[in-house]
Every structure is written in structure tokens, then in C-alpha cells.
Design a protein around this motif. Structure first.
Motif, PDB file in Angstrom:
ATOM      1  N   THR A   1       0.817  -1.212   0.000  1.00 19.65           N
ATOM      2  CA  THR A   1       0.000   0.000   0.000  1.00 19.65           C
ATOM      3  C   THR A   1       0.852   1.264   0.000  1.00 19.65           C
ATOM      4  O   THR A   1       0.554   2.222  -0.697  1.00 19.65           O
ATOM      5  N   ASP A   2       1.927   1.271   0.779  1.00 14.18           N
ATOM      6  CA  ASP A   2       2.735   2.476   0.949  1.00 14.18           C
ATOM      7  C   ASP A   2       4.004   2.410   0.107  1.00 14.18           C
ATOM      8  O   ASP A   2       4.682   1.379   0.078  1.00 14.18           O
ATOM      9  N   ASP A   3       4.372   3.523  -0.504  1.00 11.20           N
ATOM     10  CA  ASP A   3       5.529   3.479  -1.398  1.00 11.20           C
ATOM     11  C   ASP A   3       6.852   3.336  -0.649  1.00 11.20           C
ATOM     12  O   ASP A   3       7.853   2.938  -1.232  1.00 11.20           O
ATOM     13  N   HIS A   4       6.895   3.629   0.669  1.00  9.72           N
ATOM     14  CA  HIS A   4       8.136   3.415   1.394  1.00  9.72           C
ATOM     15  C   HIS A   4       8.329   1.952   1.782  1.00  9.72           C
ATOM     16  O   HIS A   4       9.337   1.599   2.395  1.00  9.72           O
ATOM     17  N   ASN A   5       7.359   1.092   1.427  1.00  7.56           N
ATOM     18  CA  ASN A   5       7.493  -0.343   1.662  1.00  7.56           C
ATOM     19  C   ASN A   5       7.740  -1.109   0.362  1.00  7.56           C
ATOM     20  O   ASN A   5       7.509  -2.320   0.298  1.00  7.56           O
ATOM     21  N   LEU A   6       8.220  -0.417  -0.657  1.00  7.38           N
ATOM     22  CA  LEU A   6       8.429  -1.055  -1.957  1.00  7.38           C
ATOM     23  C   LEU A   6       9.501  -2.142  -1.915  1.00  7.38           C
ATOM     24  O   LEU A   6       9.445  -3.110  -2.675  1.00  7.38           O
ATOM     25  N   GLY A   7      10.484  -1.998  -1.049  1.00  3.53           N
ATOM     26  CA  GLY A   7      11.524  -3.011  -0.933  1.00  3.53           C
ATOM     27  C   GLY A   7      12.267  -3.212  -2.244  1.00  3.53           C
ATOM     28  O   GLY A   7      12.738  -2.262  -2.878  1.00  3.53           O
ATOM     29  N   ALA A   8      12.358  -4.475  -2.688  1.00  6.60           N
ATOM     30  CA  ALA A   8      13.098  -4.806  -3.915  1.00  6.60           C
ATOM     31  C   ALA A   8      12.491  -4.149  -5.149  1.00  6.60           C
ATOM     32  O   ALA A   8      13.192  -3.902  -6.137  1.00  6.60           O
ATOM     33  N   TYR A   9      11.193  -3.852  -5.086  1.00  5.56           N
ATOM     34  CA  TYR A   9      10.562  -3.174  -6.228  1.00  5.56           C
ATOM     35  C   TYR A   9      11.233  -1.827  -6.512  1.00  5.56           C
ATOM     36  O   TYR A   9      11.242  -1.350  -7.635  1.00  5.56           O
ATOM     37  N   GLU A  10      11.773  -1.214  -5.453  1.00 10.10           N
ATOM     38  CA  GLU A  10      12.463   0.070  -5.610  1.00 10.10           C
ATOM     39  C   GLU A  10      13.604  -0.064  -6.616  1.00 10.10           C
ATOM     40  O   GLU A  10      13.794   0.779  -7.502  1.00 10.10           O
ATOM     41  N   LEU A  11      14.377  -1.136  -6.493  1.00 12.57           N
ATOM     42  CA  LEU A  11      15.480  -1.372  -7.423  1.00 12.57           C
ATOM     43  C   LEU A  11      14.975  -1.758  -8.809  1.00 12.57           C
ATOM     44  O   LEU A  11      15.499  -1.294  -9.827  1.00 12.57           O
ATOM     45  N   LEU A  12      13.952  -2.585  -8.840  1.00 14.75           N
ATOM     46  CA  LEU A  12      13.433  -3.063 -10.124  1.00 14.75           C
ATOM     47  C   LEU A  12      12.850  -1.920 -10.954  1.00 14.75           C
ATOM     48  O   LEU A  12      12.947  -1.926 -12.186  1.00 14.75           O
ATOM     49  N   MET A  13      12.251  -0.945 -10.281  1.00 12.82           N
ATOM     50  CA  MET A  13      11.692   0.206 -11.005  1.00 12.82           C
ATOM     51  C   MET A  13      12.780   0.995 -11.725  1.00 12.82           C
ATOM     52  O   MET A  13      12.534   1.598 -12.772  1.00 12.82           O
TER      53      MET A  13
END
Length: 377
Positions: free
Chosen positions: A273-285
Motif C-alpha cells: 500500500t505504501d511506497d516506502h514499503n516497496l523493498g526490492a521493487y524500488e530497485l526493479l523500477m
């Protein structure tokens, strides 16, 4: 309004009904001219002159014709409000106010009109400023002063949230008004501020004076409301981090849209739900636009998607659940309501198609990354 000695006697639940204008209504015929969303005023003279028409009948007519509330000038024509009328207005959440006979209705109507015009001005200015902030970030000399003027200042915990899902709200239905009323009511309860912009596929909510906890309370209550009004809606929320500078609104919006896309398309793991919890998705983006990203997906899992398309099978679903369950076959079987032997058979089929060993942790990790990258692209 306190200077006019106006008092609410019933219908408090409807206090956040939207009000578009005002209208004097003294009888059934005049009530039929309402356009919907008006606060109606009456002295009761029409009721006094009619034999088979009373205040309850006028209230019912006004509600049927879409009035948002009613103000009664108590005096010689309507000396008091009966308990029957009060109970009826309370049951339907129809705000009913009274003012003493000495108060001139024209003055109250004038004040109501000024409030309505100010509210319309606010909605127009804040909507235009938000549109510029979302899509033309470099024009901050235009939108920043307006947003700050109306309390959307970086010091006031401003955030972007997006509501989307598999539901359609016809702009001509009353549900739109109900949705806006619910948003206003929840925002008031949380002592915050929210303005809304609608795109083709989702609602953008721009909030102030609401910390993370309040934002989640807000989203949960609004989800409950939509679930109560719509049949099996598929609702997705994406909530941005606190915005430190107004020119970062555009950047926050892009991140929230990416988060929403991930929630709508991801086949593994729980929604984020929250963008600060993206985790690995942060790198993938960061690698989403790279040619290597598509090549990685094609090599890792695309053969499985192609096989499902050609054979009308569900091997991609089985694999995604298998990865999500850390290789626990029984968990996958329970989720799909099938026997574990069926899952074991499909796992073997997947291993043959992808030429891999799913008992290997790093194989599962690589496949999970491929599913996550596919959601980002």
C-alpha cells in the motif's frame, strides 16, 4: 451563522451533504422545481393555507426532489417541529434547522449563497492548482501559492494517494455525491484536509494534516463504504510518502502510479500500500526501462505464460503461489482447492517447461524477481 440563532434539530448524519444552492419552498408545487442539492427555506405559509398538507409532507417532498437540508422559520405558521418530523429526518439523515421568526430569511439566504460561492471558488482554484502540480511541476510559481493559501503546505504533512479498482461510478448517479460526502465526513472526523482529482481510471487524493495512521484509517473507511455500495469491487490503494517540497508532487504521483500498477498486476506477495514499503521493487523500477529487463522476463518465465495461453492452463498461477508459499505444496493446494498431488504434477510440468529445479532456493528467487519485474513493466 451563530448570529442568526440557527439551530440543528434533526438529521445530523446528513450534515456533510453537498449543497449546490438555496431555494425558498413553501408548497409541493415549488418543491417540484428543485434541481437537487439545495438547502430549502420555508416560513410555512403554504402549509398554513393548505388543508391536506403539513410540514412532514413538505419534508418528504423536498427529500424526494433531492434537497440537501431544510431551514424552517418557526413562528405563526409553524409554531414548533413535531417529534414525528424530527424522527423522520433523523432516520433519513436529512438536516433540519430552525430559526426564530424575528430573523429575516433573506439575510440567512445571502450568507448561504456567499458560502456556496466561496466553496465553488475553492474547488475550482485548488483543482486547477493540483492539476498543474501533478502534470506541470515546473510551473510551481503558479500552483504553489494557491496550494499554500488553502493549507496544502509542506509543513502540514501533505501526501498523494490513489484509489483505483475494477469499479465504475457513473458521474450522473448520486453515488458520486455520496462518495464526496463520505470523503468530506471522514476528513472532518480525522481533522484533516483532502482534495480530489479524477483521472480516467482512478481518483487522486491530495491530503494535508493527516499522518500515516490517519491516512490508513481514511483509506479503510472509504474502502468499507465502497464495498457497501458496489457489488464485488476490486479496490486498490497506493499511498505516497510525505511530500517535503511542493514541486515534488509530480514525482510522488509518478511513484504512486507505479505502486498502483504493481498492486494491480503483481502475481506474487501481498499488495504493497505504501511506497516506502516497496523493498526490492524500488530497485526493479530503476531498471524497468532497460532492454535487459524484458530479456530477463522472456528467459525466466515467458515460456510458461505462452504455454498457459496456448493450452488454457494455470501453471503461472500455480508457480506464483508456490513461490509465495516458499515451496509449500499443501499451502498452494489449499488456496486452489485441489489435491496436493495435482500441484505436485503441475510443479513437475513447470520444471520441465522452464528446465529448472524448484527445490533450489536461488532458482525460486530468480523466478520471483522475474514475476516482480513483469509487474513493474
Amino acid at each position: 451563522m451563530n448570529s442568526f440563532d440557527i439551530k440543528l434539530v434533526a438529521g445530523e448524519a446528513g450534515m456533510y451533504n453537498s449543497v449546490k444552492w438555496v431555494h425558498m419552498v413553501e408548497n409541493e408545487e415549488i418543491s417540484s422545481f428543485l434541481d437537487g442539492g439545495e438547502i430549502v427555506f420555508t416560513t410555512g405559509i403554504g402549509i398554513f393555507e393548505a388543508k391536506d398538507f403539513d410540514l412532514l409532507s413538505l419534508v418528504k417532498e423536498n427529500i424526494q426532489n433531492g434537497a440537501s437540508g431544510m431551514v424552517v422559520n418557526v413562528g405563526p405558521y409553524i409554531p414548533e417541529i413535531s417529534e414525528t418530523v424530527i424522527a423522520y429526518c433523523n432516520r433519513l439523515g436529512f438536516p433540519l434547522f430552525v430559526v426564530p421568526w424575528e430573523v429575516k430569511m433573506a439575510r440567512i439566504i445571502k450568507v448561504f449563497c456567499l458560502y456556496i460561492l466561496e466553496a465553488e471558488k475553492y474547488e475550482m482554484e485548488i483543482s486547477e492548482a493540483l492539476e498543474k502540480a501533478l502534470h506541470f511541476p515546473k510551473q510551481d510559481n503558479i500552483y504553489a501559492p494557491v496550494l499554500e493559501k488553502y493549507g496544502f503546505h509542506p509543513d502540514n504533512k501533505i501526501q498523494i494517494s490513489v484509489l483505483a479498482g475494477e469499479f465504475k461510478i457513473d458521474e450522473k448517479t448520486t453515488l458520486v455525491d455520496e462518495l464526496l460526502q463520505k470523503i468530506n465526513y471522514i476528513t472532518y472526523q480525522l481533522d484533516g484536509k483532502v482534495t480530489i482529482s479524477k483521472s480516467d481510471k482512478h481518483y487522486i487524493l491530495f491530503s494535508a494534516n493527516m499522518d500515516e495512521a490517519k491516512i490508513h484509517v481514511f483509506s479503510n473507511r472509504l474502502t468499507e463504504f465502497l464495498n457497501s455500495k458496489l457489488k464485488d469491487p476490486e479496490i486498490h490503494w497506493a499511498i505516497g510518502s510525505e511530500i517535503k517540497q511542493l514541486h515534488d508532487i509530480h514525482k510522488s504521483y509518478l511513484r504512486v502510479k507505479n505502486l498502483l500498477k504493481i498492486n494491480q498486476r503483481a502475481m506474487i506477495f501481498n499488495p504493497i500500500t505504501d511506497d516506502h514499503n516497496l523493498g526490492a521493487y524500488e530497485l526493479l523500477m530503476e531498471y524497468a526501462d532497460k532492454t535487459g529487463a524484458k530479456e530477463y522476463i522472456n528467459n525466466m518465465i515467458e515460456p510458461l505464460f505462452e504455454y498457459d495461453r496456448m493450452n488454457n492452463t494455470d501453471l503461472c498461477v500455480v508457480l506464483s503461489l508456490y513461490l509465495e508459499s516458499n515451496g509449500r505444496v499443501n499451502d498452494v493446494a489449499q488456496k486452489l482447492f485441489v489435491h496436493r498431488n495435482t500441484i505436485n504434477y503441475k510443479i513437475k510440468k513447470i520444471e520441465n517447461l522452464l528446465s529448472c529445479d524448484l527445490s533450489d532456493f536461488f532458482v525460486r528467487l530468480n523466478l520471483a524477481v522475474a514475476f516482480m519485474m513483469k509487474a513493474v513493466l
